[in-house]
Design a protein around this motif. Sequence first.
Motif, PDB file in Angstrom:
ATOM      1  N   PRO A   1      48.178-113.458 -74.052  1.00 43.13           N
ATOM      2  CA  PRO A   1      49.099-113.576 -72.928  1.00 43.13           C
ATOM      3  C   PRO A   1      48.448-113.121 -71.622  1.00 43.13           C
ATOM      4  CG  PRO A   1      50.148-112.511 -74.800  1.00 43.13           C
ATOM      5  CD  PRO A   1      48.693-112.581 -75.112  1.00 43.13           C
ATOM      6  N   LYS A   2      48.823-113.777 -70.538  1.00 41.74           N
ATOM      7  CA  LYS A   2      48.296-113.411 -69.226  1.00 41.74           C
ATOM      8  C   LYS A   2      49.292-112.536 -68.484  1.00 41.74           C
ATOM      9  CE  LYS A   2      45.321-117.476 -68.552  1.00 41.74           C
ATOM     10  NZ  LYS A   2      45.012-118.634 -67.677  1.00 41.74           N
TER      11      LYS A   2
ATOM     12  N   GLY B   1      61.264-118.243 -68.649  1.00 46.37           N
ATOM     13  CA  GLY B   1      60.141-118.546 -69.519  1.00 46.37           C
ATOM     14  C   GLY B   1      59.066-117.488 -69.533  1.00 46.37           C
ATOM     15  N   ASN B   2      59.303-116.362 -68.859  1.00 43.77           N
ATOM     16  CA  ASN B   2      58.344-115.258 -68.785  1.00 43.77           C
ATOM     17  C   ASN B   2      58.941-114.000 -69.402  1.00 43.77           C
ATOM     18  OD1 ASN B   2      56.305-116.622 -67.209  1.00 43.77           O
ATOM     19  ND2 ASN B   2      57.621-116.349 -65.421  1.00 43.77           N
ATOM     20  N   LEU B   3      58.081-113.130 -69.872  1.00 43.18           N
ATOM     21  CA  LEU B   3      58.475-111.786 -70.238  1.00 43.18           C
ATOM     22  C   LEU B   3      58.130-110.884 -69.061  1.00 43.18           C
ATOM     23  CD1 LEU B   3      59.558-109.857 -72.431  1.00 43.18           C
ATOM     24  CD2 LEU B   3      57.168-109.500 -73.133  1.00 43.18           C
ATOM     25  N   TYR B   4      59.146-110.249 -68.487  1.00 45.48           N
ATOM     26  CA  TYR B   4      58.925-109.311 -67.390  1.00 45.48           C
ATOM     27  C   TYR B   4      58.900-107.897 -67.959  1.00 45.48           C
ATOM     28  CZ  TYR B   4      59.903-113.178 -64.226  1.00 45.48           C
ATOM     29  OH  TYR B   4      59.853-114.374 -63.557  1.00 45.48           O
ATOM     30  N   ALA B   5      57.999-107.070 -67.427  1.00 36.82           N
ATOM     31  CA  ALA B   5      57.860-105.707 -67.927  1.00 36.82           C
ATOM     32  C   ALA B   5      57.697-104.737 -66.771  1.00 36.82           C
ATOM     33  CB  ALA B   5      56.657-105.596 -68.868  1.00 36.82           C
ATOM     34  N   GLY B   6      58.248-103.546 -66.946  1.00 35.33           N
ATOM     35  CA  GLY B   6      58.048-102.469 -65.993  1.00 35.33           C
ATOM     36  C   GLY B   6      57.195-101.390 -66.621  1.00 35.33           C
ATOM     37  N   THR B   7      56.306-100.795 -65.849  1.00 40.19           N
ATOM     38  CA  THR B   7      55.463 -99.712 -66.339  1.00 40.19           C
ATOM     39  C   THR B   7      55.703 -98.451 -65.518  1.00 40.19           C
ATOM     40  OG1 THR B   7      53.538-100.161 -64.918  1.00 40.19           O
ATOM     41  CG2 THR B   7      53.696-101.390 -66.989  1.00 40.19           C
ATOM     42  N   LEU B   8      55.546 -97.315 -66.162  1.00 43.59           N
ATOM     43  CA  LEU B   8      55.803 -96.023 -65.543  1.00 43.59           C
ATOM     44  C   LEU B   8      54.582 -95.547 -64.762  1.00 43.59           C
ATOM     45  CD1 LEU B   8      57.906 -93.614 -65.538  1.00 43.59           C
ATOM     46  CD2 LEU B   8      56.571 -92.684 -67.433  1.00 43.59           C
ATOM     47  N   ALA B   9      54.816 -95.025 -63.560  1.00 46.09           N
ATOM     48  CA  ALA B   9      53.725 -94.440 -62.783  1.00 46.09           C
ATOM     49  C   ALA B   9      53.192 -93.200 -63.488  1.00 46.09           C
ATOM     50  CB  ALA B   9      54.213 -94.080 -61.384  1.00 46.09           C
ATOM     51  N   SER B  10      51.885 -92.986 -63.384  1.00 50.48           N
ATOM     52  CA  SER B  10      51.245 -91.828 -64.003  1.00 50.48           C
ATOM     53  C   SER B  10      50.002 -91.483 -63.194  1.00 50.48           C
ATOM     54  CB  SER B  10      50.860 -92.148 -65.446  1.00 50.48           C
ATOM     55  OG  SER B  10      49.746 -93.015 -65.489  1.00 50.48           O
ATOM     56  N   PRO B  11      49.331 -90.359 -63.511  1.00 46.69           N
ATOM     57  CA  PRO B  11      48.096 -90.032 -62.794  1.00 46.69           C
ATOM     58  C   PRO B  11      47.022 -91.130 -62.895  1.00 46.69           C
ATOM     59  CG  PRO B  11      48.892 -88.124 -63.964  1.00 46.69           C
ATOM     60  CD  PRO B  11      49.743 -89.271 -64.407  1.00 46.69           C
ATOM     61  N   SER B  12      47.126 -91.989 -63.899  1.00 40.35           N
ATOM     62  CA  SER B  12      46.123 -93.035 -64.065  1.00 40.35           C
ATOM     63  C   SER B  12      46.414 -94.283 -63.243  1.00 40.35           C
ATOM     64  CB  SER B  12      46.001 -93.434 -65.544  1.00 40.35           C
ATOM     65  OG  SER B  12      47.229 -93.959 -66.019  1.00 40.35           O
ATOM     66  N   GLY B  13      47.591 -94.356 -62.619  1.00 40.04           N
ATOM     67  CA  GLY B  13      47.891 -95.528 -61.816  1.00 40.04           C
ATOM     68  C   GLY B  13      49.362 -95.597 -61.430  1.00 40.04           C
ATOM     69  N   PRO B  14      49.700 -96.513 -60.492  1.00 41.53           N
ATOM     70  CA  PRO B  14      51.084 -96.639 -60.043  1.00 41.53           C
ATOM     71  C   PRO B  14      51.954 -97.335 -61.083  1.00 41.53           C
ATOM     72  CG  PRO B  14      49.770 -98.364 -59.059  1.00 41.53           C
ATOM     73  CD  PRO B  14      48.813 -97.481 -59.826  1.00 41.53           C
ATOM     74  N   GLY B  15      53.258 -97.213 -60.906  1.00 40.87           N
ATOM     75  CA  GLY B  15      54.164 -98.012 -61.710  1.00 40.87           C
ATOM     76  C   GLY B  15      54.088 -99.460 -61.259  1.00 40.87           C
ATOM     77  N   SER B  16      54.652-100.354 -62.076  1.00 40.27           N
ATOM     78  CA  SER B  16      54.528-101.763 -61.709  1.00 40.27           C
ATOM     79  C   SER B  16      55.627-102.584 -62.362  1.00 40.27           C
ATOM     80  CB  SER B  16      53.157-102.313 -62.114  1.00 40.27           C
ATOM     81  OG  SER B  16      53.038-102.359 -63.529  1.00 40.27           O
ATOM     82  N   ILE B  17      55.818-103.781 -61.814  1.00 39.31           N
ATOM     83  CA  ILE B  17      56.566-104.856 -62.454  1.00 39.31           C
ATOM     84  C   ILE B  17      55.585-106.000 -62.673  1.00 39.31           C
ATOM     85  CG2 ILE B  17      58.518-106.445 -62.315  1.00 39.31           C
ATOM     86  CD1 ILE B  17      59.372-103.561 -62.448  1.00 39.31           C
ATOM     87  N   VAL B  18      55.493-106.503 -63.892  1.00 38.06           N
ATOM     88  CA  VAL B  18      54.555-107.577 -64.198  1.00 38.06           C
ATOM     89  C   VAL B  18      55.291-108.694 -64.907  1.00 38.06           C
ATOM     90  CG1 VAL B  18      52.662-105.918 -64.424  1.00 38.06           C
ATOM     91  CG2 VAL B  18      53.870-106.697 -66.483  1.00 38.06           C
ATOM     92  N   SER B  19      54.722-109.893 -64.823  1.00 37.58           N
ATOM     93  CA  SER B  19      55.196-111.012 -65.643  1.00 37.58           C
ATOM     94  C   SER B  19      54.123-111.334 -66.664  1.00 37.58           C
ATOM     95  CB  SER B  19      55.528-112.234 -64.792  1.00 37.58           C
ATOM     96  OG  SER B  19      54.369-112.747 -64.157  1.00 37.58           O
ATOM     97  N   ILE B  20      54.538-111.736 -67.852  1.00 36.57           N
ATOM     98  CA  ILE B  20      53.606-111.990 -68.940  1.00 36.57           C
ATOM     99  C   ILE B  20      53.938-113.359 -69.539  1.00 36.57           C
ATOM    100  CG2 ILE B  20      52.640-111.124 -71.106  1.00 36.57           C
ATOM    101  CD1 ILE B  20      53.883-108.394 -70.373  1.00 36.57           C
ATOM    102  N   ARG B  21      52.906-114.179 -69.704  1.00 35.85           N
ATOM    103  CA  ARG B  21      53.150-115.509 -70.254  1.00 35.85           C
ATOM    104  C   ARG B  21      51.942-115.993 -71.034  1.00 35.85           C
ATOM    105  NH1 ARG B  21      56.462-120.093 -67.007  1.00 35.85           N
ATOM    106  NH2 ARG B  21      56.810-121.517 -68.745  1.00 35.85           N
TER     107      ARG B  21
END
Length: 366
Positions: free
Chosen positions: A45-46, A346-366
Motif C-alpha cells: 500500500p502507498k 476508496g482510501n483508508l485514512y489514518a491518524g498518527t500520534l505526535a511523538s519525539p520522533s516526529g509530528p502527528g499526521s493524517i495520511v491516506s493509504i491505498r
Amino acid sequence: MTLSRPAMTRLKTTTRTVFAAAATIALVTAPATAFAADPAKPRPPKIKVLDTSVKAPFQITYGRKTLLVSDGAASTVSKLSSKKLYELFKTPEGLSALAMNSRGDVAYGIQQGDAENGGPTTRAELVIKGKKQTHTADLLAYDKTSNPDQAVSYGIDNPTPCQEAAFAAWGGAKYNGGVDSHPYAVAALDKTSWVVADAGGNDLLKVDEKGKVSTLAVLPRQASTITQEGADALGLPACVVGAVYHFESVPTDVEVTKTGLLVSLLPGGPEDPSLGARGSVVHVDWQGKVTTVAGGFLGATNLAVDPKGSIYVAEMFAGRISKVENGKVSKYVDLPNALSLQFAHGNLYAGTLASPSGPGSIVSIR
C-alpha cells in the motif's frame, strides 16, 4: 509503554495514558510475528501524507461526504479537504470521540479528571450538535446511577493472601466494576441515536437525540495468565505466576454493521509486550452477545471496515495497521504511532500520534 504502579490502578487506559506513551513509544517494539503474504495485493500500500498539524487525532469519521478529525491535544474538530485541515470548532478539554450521522449532526465525547492516576473522573459527556439545537448526555451521571458492570468481578478469582498483598497498591487482587466513564469513540446507530464505546465504563451505551442514555452491552472481562516474565516486568512476587488475572475491557472504537457492532478492545493493564499482544476485535450482536473476531493485537486503538467487509486495525504499540479477512490477521502496512482509522473514498485514512520522533499526521493509504 512503561506504566508506573499508580497508573495501574483499576488497570485502565485513557487518552492521557496514550499521551504519555508518545514520549516513549519509539522504544516499544512489537514481538516478531509471522504474517502471511497477501496474494491479492501485488504491491505494498502507498501512504500519502495529507496533514502534519495534528498532535493527537484520536478519531477520524466520515459522513455526508465529509471527513472530520478530532484532535485531543488541541481540543478541536476539523474538516479534512484534499489540500488541508480546516478547524470547524473547539471543544472542552478531553476530546476523543467523534461521529457524524446522515442528517449532518455531529456527536463528540469528552472526559476530564485524573482516573489514570487513581483520581476520579469529574466529567464525561457526549455532546450532540444538531443544526438547530445542542443536547448533552451526562455519561458520568449515568454510570453513577446505573454502573452497568457493577456485578462484574475483575482481577483474580479466589486470590491467595500473597496475591492480595501483591496487588494491594493497585486496588486489590479482586474488585467489582466501579464508577467511571470515558466516551472514547462514538458511531451513528441511525438518524436519531448513537452508540458510545465507553472506555471507562467497559461497555457500549446508546444515546438518543435528546441525550437519554441506556446500556447496549457490558463487555466481557479479559483473562490473561501472568507469566514469570510478566511478573518480573511488573515487579510482582512469584506467588502471582500462573494466576489468571481478569482485566477490564477498554473499547477504543465501534463500527455499525448490518449484524451488529464491531469493537476494538485494549485488554486493560500494560500495553507493552510484557503480558503479550492481547488486544482484540469483537462482534456484538443486537442482543448483546459478544464474539471474538480476531486477537493478538498490540495496542488496538481503532478499526475501520471497507465495503468488502475487511477489517483494518490500528496497532499503536506495534507501529502498524493489520488487516482481518475471514478471521485471519495479516500486516497491511507499517505506520509508526498508528492511532485512528476511517475508510472512505476508496482510501483508508489514518491518524498518527505526535511523538519525539516526529509530528502527528493524517495520511491516506491505498
